[in-house]
Write an enzyme that holds these catalytic residues in place. Structure first.
Site, PDB file in Angstrom:
ATOM      1  N   TYR A  38      -1.093  -0.726  10.835  1.00  0.00           N
ATOM      2  CA  TYR A  38       0.003  -0.455  10.205  1.00  0.00           C
ATOM      3  C   TYR A  38       1.024   0.233  10.904  1.00  0.00           C
ATOM      4  O   TYR A  38       0.682   1.544  11.373  1.00  0.00           O
ATOM      5  CB  TYR A  38      -0.332   0.286   8.783  1.00  0.00           C
ATOM      6  CG  TYR A  38       0.760   0.707   7.984  1.00  0.00           C
ATOM      7  CD1 TYR A  38       1.775   0.406   8.057  1.00  0.00           C
ATOM      8  CD2 TYR A  38       0.170   1.395   6.929  1.00  0.00           C
ATOM      9  CE1 TYR A  38       2.753   0.774   7.274  1.00  0.00           C
ATOM     10  CE2 TYR A  38       1.063   1.744   5.793  1.00  0.00           C
ATOM     11  CZ  TYR A  38       2.780   1.270   6.152  1.00  0.00           C
ATOM     12  OH  TYR A  38       3.638   1.722   5.061  1.00  0.00           O
TER      13      TYR A  38
ATOM     14  N   LYS B  74       0.642  -4.772   9.957  1.00  0.00           N
ATOM     15  CA  LYS B  74       1.989  -4.589   9.064  1.00  0.00           C
ATOM     16  C   LYS B  74       3.059  -4.052   9.756  1.00  0.00           C
ATOM     17  O   LYS B  74       2.860  -2.832  10.051  1.00  0.00           O
ATOM     18  CB  LYS B  74       1.276  -3.774   7.840  1.00  0.00           C
ATOM     19  CG  LYS B  74       2.382  -3.586   6.751  1.00  0.00           C
ATOM     20  CD  LYS B  74       1.925  -2.233   5.638  1.00  0.00           C
ATOM     21  CE  LYS B  74       3.000  -1.987   4.888  1.00  0.00           C
ATOM     22  NZ  LYS B  74       2.503  -1.236   3.929  1.00  0.00           N
TER      23      LYS B  74
END
Length: 302
Positions: free
Chosen positions: A142, A170
């Site tokens: 992330y 992400k």
């Protein structure tokens, strides 16, 4: 099965909703309401859920609450592969414990920030992801340099992927140019849309999934938007994107948790309160979220 679709082999693809967590008026977790919300999302076009992300207020949960949220999501989904818990932690040992818990619960993957209270260098970042990967469950990185102050650049992500420690990222930086550099440096690393308000741009650039916020309030319309965008159907996607963008951009603002919960309340779902340090929206911010949500409802989004 298209490359942009969820599958048991690659359960981080498709629309994975970063779920808001229903709280009662006394701010205790309403696990029954959360289970119902997970089922509702899956019934309305979403592929899976991401509990214990920032939208799920994981930082405010006790360890017991956090573990139970994962178990509740798995039970409600009926298929642990459709659950990608956030395992963000201060250090690698804690991240590994949460990754182990997710694996034991039968989850299909986990989502991991770099160390989130320490401005780690590349060696520390690599060690962090290496330790979490030892849990044996696929790890999605992330990248949120805005909040963590640690930037997972395309070059560093390529190194983490080459190390065998991550399967996807992400991408929340908002810099859509990175999609193309990442595809050059690590063509087998899956790019996942990480911010709602760059959905179309990253879909066009080759994203194969969306870790999403606003489907918490409007899952069916958001699913239609995502599928049109990744299919390159701009005739369908662009009008939907323009219509929803006044809402989608709240996913990238400081008040995103309160904004999405307010939109849920207005759309007939249970958004409810947030725990401190997040306070209820007031004034111009509340009015702006309310107006954008009411317009989306009037436009027929659901």
């Amino acid at each position: 099965m298209t490359v942009n679709s969820w599958s048991p082999e690659r359960p981080w693809r498709g629309i994975m909703v970063a779920t808001a967590l229903p709280l009662r008026d006394d701010l205790s977790v309403d696990h029954d309401a959360y289970a119902e919300h997970v089922r509702w999302l899956l019934d309305n076009g979403c592929d899976g859920v991401v509990p214990n992300g920032s939208l799920g207020e994981y930082q405010t949960l006790t360890p017991d609450e956090r573990a139970r949220v994962v178990r509740t999501a798995v039970e409600a989904a009926g298929d642990g592969a459709r659950v990608m818990p956030g395992v963000a932690s201060y250090g690698a040992a804690e991240a590994r414990r949460w990754a182990d818990q997710a694996a034991e619960a039968g989850c299909g993957s986990v989502l991991l920030l770099p160390p989130n209270a320490y401005r780690a260098d590349q060696a520390a970042v690599r060690a962090h992801y290496a330790e979490a990967a030892r849990a044996g469950i696929p790890v999605v990185a992330y990248n949120n340099p805005i909040d963590t102050k640690v930037d997972l650049t395309p070059a560093l992500l390529a190194r983490l992927h080459a190390d065998g420690h991550i399967v996807a990222v992400k991408e929340f930086s908002g810099d859509v140019r990175r999609a193309y550099e990442l595809a050059e440096l690590a063509p087998d690393l899956d790019l996942l849309i990480g911010a709602d308000d760059v959905l179309l741009e990253l879909a066009v650039a080759g994203a194969v999934g969306w870790i999403a916020g606003y489907p918490n309030a409007f899952p069916a319309t958001c699913a239609a938007l995502y599928h049109a965008a990744v299919a390159g159907d701009l005739t369908t996607a662009l009008p939907l994107y323009r219509s929803l963008h006044p809402l989608l951009r709240w996913d990238s603002k400081t008040e995103f948790v309160q904004a999405i919960k307010l939109s849920m309340d207005l759309a007939g779902r249970r958004g409810g309160p947030t725990r401190h340090p997040r306070l209820p929206l007031t004034g111009e911010i509340e009015a702006a979220v309310r107006a954008a949500t009411e317009k989306a409802i009037a436009d027929g989004h659901h």
